[in-house]
Design an enzyme around this catalytic site. Structure first.
Site, PDB file in Angstrom:
ATOM      1  N   ASN A   9       0.871  -1.184   0.000  1.00 23.88           N
ATOM      2  CA  ASN A   9       0.000   0.000   0.000  1.00 23.88           C
ATOM      3  C   ASN A   9       0.902   1.227   0.000  1.00 23.88           C
ATOM      4  O   ASN A   9       1.553   1.517   1.004  1.00 23.88           O
ATOM      5  CB  ASN A   9      -0.891  -0.017   1.253  1.00 23.88           C
ATOM      6  CG  ASN A   9      -1.672   1.275   1.393  1.00 23.88           C
ATOM      7  OD1 ASN A   9      -1.819   2.037   0.427  1.00 23.88           O
ATOM      8  ND2 ASN A   9      -2.183   1.530   2.586  1.00 23.88           N
ATOM      9  N   LYS A  11       0.053   4.324  -0.229  1.00 26.31           N
ATOM     10  CA  LYS A  11      -0.554   5.526   0.375  1.00 26.31           C
ATOM     11  C   LYS A  11      -0.313   6.743  -0.537  1.00 26.31           C
ATOM     12  O   LYS A  11      -0.291   6.597  -1.756  1.00 26.31           O
ATOM     13  CB  LYS A  11       0.009   5.764   1.776  1.00 26.31           C
ATOM     14  CG  LYS A  11       0.006   4.502   2.618  1.00 26.31           C
ATOM     15  CD  LYS A  11       0.317   4.752   4.050  1.00 26.31           C
ATOM     16  CE  LYS A  11       0.467   3.425   4.768  1.00 26.31           C
ATOM     17  NZ  LYS A  11       0.302   3.512   6.196  1.00 26.31           N
ATOM     18  N   HIS A  96      -9.437   1.391   4.709  1.00 23.67           N
ATOM     19  CA  HIS A  96      -8.135   1.513   5.380  1.00 23.67           C
ATOM     20  C   HIS A  96      -8.284   2.446   6.577  1.00 23.67           C
ATOM     21  O   HIS A  96      -9.026   3.428   6.515  1.00 23.67           O
ATOM     22  CB  HIS A  96      -7.088   2.053   4.396  1.00 23.67           C
ATOM     23  CG  HIS A  96      -5.700   1.972   4.958  1.00 23.67           C
ATOM     24  ND1 HIS A  96      -5.212   2.905   5.841  1.00 23.67           N
ATOM     25  CD2 HIS A  96      -4.717   1.042   4.800  1.00 23.67           C
ATOM     26  CE1 HIS A  96      -3.977   2.561   6.187  1.00 23.67           C
ATOM     27  NE2 HIS A  96      -3.656   1.427   5.571  1.00 23.67           N
ATOM     28  N   GLU A  98      -6.597   4.766   7.736  1.00 20.25           N
ATOM     29  CA  GLU A  98      -6.346   6.200   7.499  1.00 20.25           C
ATOM     30  C   GLU A  98      -7.578   6.853   6.879  1.00 20.25           C
ATOM     31  O   GLU A  98      -7.885   8.009   7.173  1.00 20.25           O
ATOM     32  CB  GLU A  98      -5.091   6.376   6.625  1.00 20.25           C
ATOM     33  CG  GLU A  98      -3.830   6.079   7.429  1.00 20.25           C
ATOM     34  CD  GLU A  98      -2.681   5.477   6.640  1.00 20.25           C
ATOM     35  OE1 GLU A  98      -2.673   5.578   5.413  1.00 20.25           O
ATOM     36  OE2 GLU A  98      -1.789   4.881   7.291  1.00 20.25           O
ATOM     37  N   GLU A 168      -5.615  -5.039  10.302  1.00 23.82           N
ATOM     38  CA  GLU A 168      -4.541  -4.078  10.537  1.00 23.82           C
ATOM     39  C   GLU A 168      -4.815  -3.317  11.837  1.00 23.82           C
ATOM     40  O   GLU A 168      -5.597  -2.348  11.836  1.00 23.82           O
ATOM     41  CB  GLU A 168      -4.482  -3.065   9.397  1.00 23.82           C
ATOM     42  CG  GLU A 168      -4.193  -3.678   8.061  1.00 23.82           C
ATOM     43  CD  GLU A 168      -3.569  -2.671   7.112  1.00 23.82           C
ATOM     44  OE1 GLU A 168      -2.430  -2.904   6.681  1.00 23.82           O
ATOM     45  OE2 GLU A 168      -4.189  -1.626   6.840  1.00 23.82           O
ATOM     46  N   GLY A 174       2.427   1.915  10.550  1.00 24.99           N
ATOM     47  CA  GLY A 174       3.404   2.979  10.388  1.00 24.99           C
ATOM     48  C   GLY A 174       4.076   3.390  11.690  1.00 24.99           C
ATOM     49  O   GLY A 174       4.750   4.416  11.752  1.00 24.99           O
ATOM     50  N   SER A 213       3.281  -2.534  10.205  1.00 25.11           N
ATOM     51  CA  SER A 213       4.731  -2.606  10.390  1.00 25.11           C
ATOM     52  C   SER A 213       5.324  -3.958   9.985  1.00 25.11           C
ATOM     53  O   SER A 213       6.245  -4.467  10.628  1.00 25.11           O
ATOM     54  CB  SER A 213       5.103  -2.250  11.828  1.00 25.11           C
ATOM     55  OG  SER A 213       4.702  -0.920  12.114  1.00 25.11           O
ATOM     56  N   GLY A 235       5.035   1.022   4.497  1.00 22.74           N
ATOM     57  CA  GLY A 235       6.392   1.553   4.377  1.00 22.74           C
ATOM     58  C   GLY A 235       7.391   0.629   3.689  1.00 22.74           C
ATOM     59  O   GLY A 235       8.147   1.065   2.809  1.00 22.74           O
TER      60      GLY A 235
HETATM   61  C1  PEP Z   1      -0.693   0.006   5.708  1.00 19.61           C
HETATM   62  O1  PEP Z   1      -0.584   1.102   5.184  1.00 19.61           O
HETATM   63  O2  PEP Z   1      -1.685  -0.685   5.428  1.00 19.61           O
HETATM   64  C2  PEP Z   1       0.372  -0.456   6.607  1.00 19.61           C
HETATM   65  C3  PEP Z   1       0.218  -1.606   7.195  1.00 19.61           C
HETATM   66  O3  PEP Z   1       1.457   0.372   6.790  1.00 19.61           O
HETATM   67  P1  PEP Z   1       2.871  -0.026   7.468  1.00 19.61           P
HETATM   68  O4  PEP Z   1       3.279  -1.345   6.866  1.00 19.61           O
HETATM   69  O5  PEP Z   1       3.787   1.091   7.111  1.00 19.61           O
HETATM   70  O6  PEP Z   1       2.622  -0.156   8.941  1.00 19.61           O
END
Ligand code: PEP
Length: 251
Positions: A9, A11, A96, A98, A168, A174, A213, A235
């Protein structure tokens, strides 16, 4: 047998030129993934979808990060399902955290989007997860259960067979704070149990991902959990080397 799925992802990252460069560089990885029965994909911004679709391998999944549930109309700033389909995009992230936090994406709204996607033979990747406050108050299963039940209401077993759900925990996205593999397995199994309660045995075909993460160093441990079928990675999916290492570590 559920095929493993590794989905990046991106973003709000990468210029279209950078996305193109990544897409070209990912062609061999897509071949390697295919040879190992792994589905590989990325979710770029809307403006990079076309270039990634054009420049990546045919087997690469290219997902949008959002969509509107109406086909057209007075919805300034939105993009519809037919617009995505015209570019060959048939996977979309829905709900998601966010978007839930910054764009008022409710379970009801997710449900409308998921129904519209399924009616158009597209694949929703439905993201669910609890906040830190809810986690600390021991409300994870109540929150995630509600997200799954409302987000997938009024659908049938036939409808959901290609659906993907991503667990998640918001506190791990993140932040570098990982949910333990025990938590990931426990909640992903719980999600599958709710899916079984709602839709019967098709629950065994639905892929449930873990996200939060995920890094090359920990992805293997998550994917060794029986109910974790893949990773949704933010990330660590942005740089081709790290994306390659994620894939290599689950071959
Ligand atoms: C995400 O954006 O769905 C995500 C899990 O981000 P990260 O891997 O950076 O925690």
């Amino acid at each position: 047998m559920r095929r493993k799925l590794l989905l990046g992802n991106w973003k709000m990252n990468k210029l279209a030129s950078e996305a193109k460069e990544f897409a070209v560089a990912s062609r061999d990885l897509a071949k390697k993934a295919e040879a190992n029965n792994i589905d590989l994909g990325v979710a770029p911004t809307y403006l990079s979808l076309a270039t990634v679709k054009e420049n990546a391998a045919k087997t690469m999944i290219v997902a949008a990060q959002n969509v509107h549930f109406n086909d057209h109309g007075a919805f300034t700033g939105e993009v519809s399902i037919p617009m995505l389909k015209e570019f060959g995009i048939d996977w979309v992230l829905i709900g998601h955290s966010e978007r839930r936090t910054y764009d008022n994406e409710t379970n009801e709204k997710c449900n409308a989007k998921i129904k519209a996607l399924i009616a158009n033979n597209m694949v929703p990747v439905y993201c669910v997860g609890e906040t830190l406050e809810q986690f600390e108050a021991n409300q994870t299963k109540a929150v995630v259960g509600e997200q799954v039940r409302v987000g997938l209401k009024e659908l049938t077993a036939e409808d959901v067979k290609n659906l993907v759900v991503a667990y998640e925990p918001v506190w791990s996205i993140g932040t570098g704070k990982n949910a333990s593999t025990e938590i990931a397995e426990d909640v992903c199994k719980f999600i599958r149990d709710v899916l079984r309660e709602m839709f019967g045995d098709v629950a065994d075909e639905i892929r449930v991902l873990y996200g939060g993460s995920v890094k090359p160093e920990n992805i293997k441990a998550y994917l060794s959990c029986p109910d974790v079928d893949g990773g949704l990675v933010g990330g660590a999916s942005l740089k081709i080397d790290s994306y390659e290492a994620l894939l290599n570590n689950i071959l």
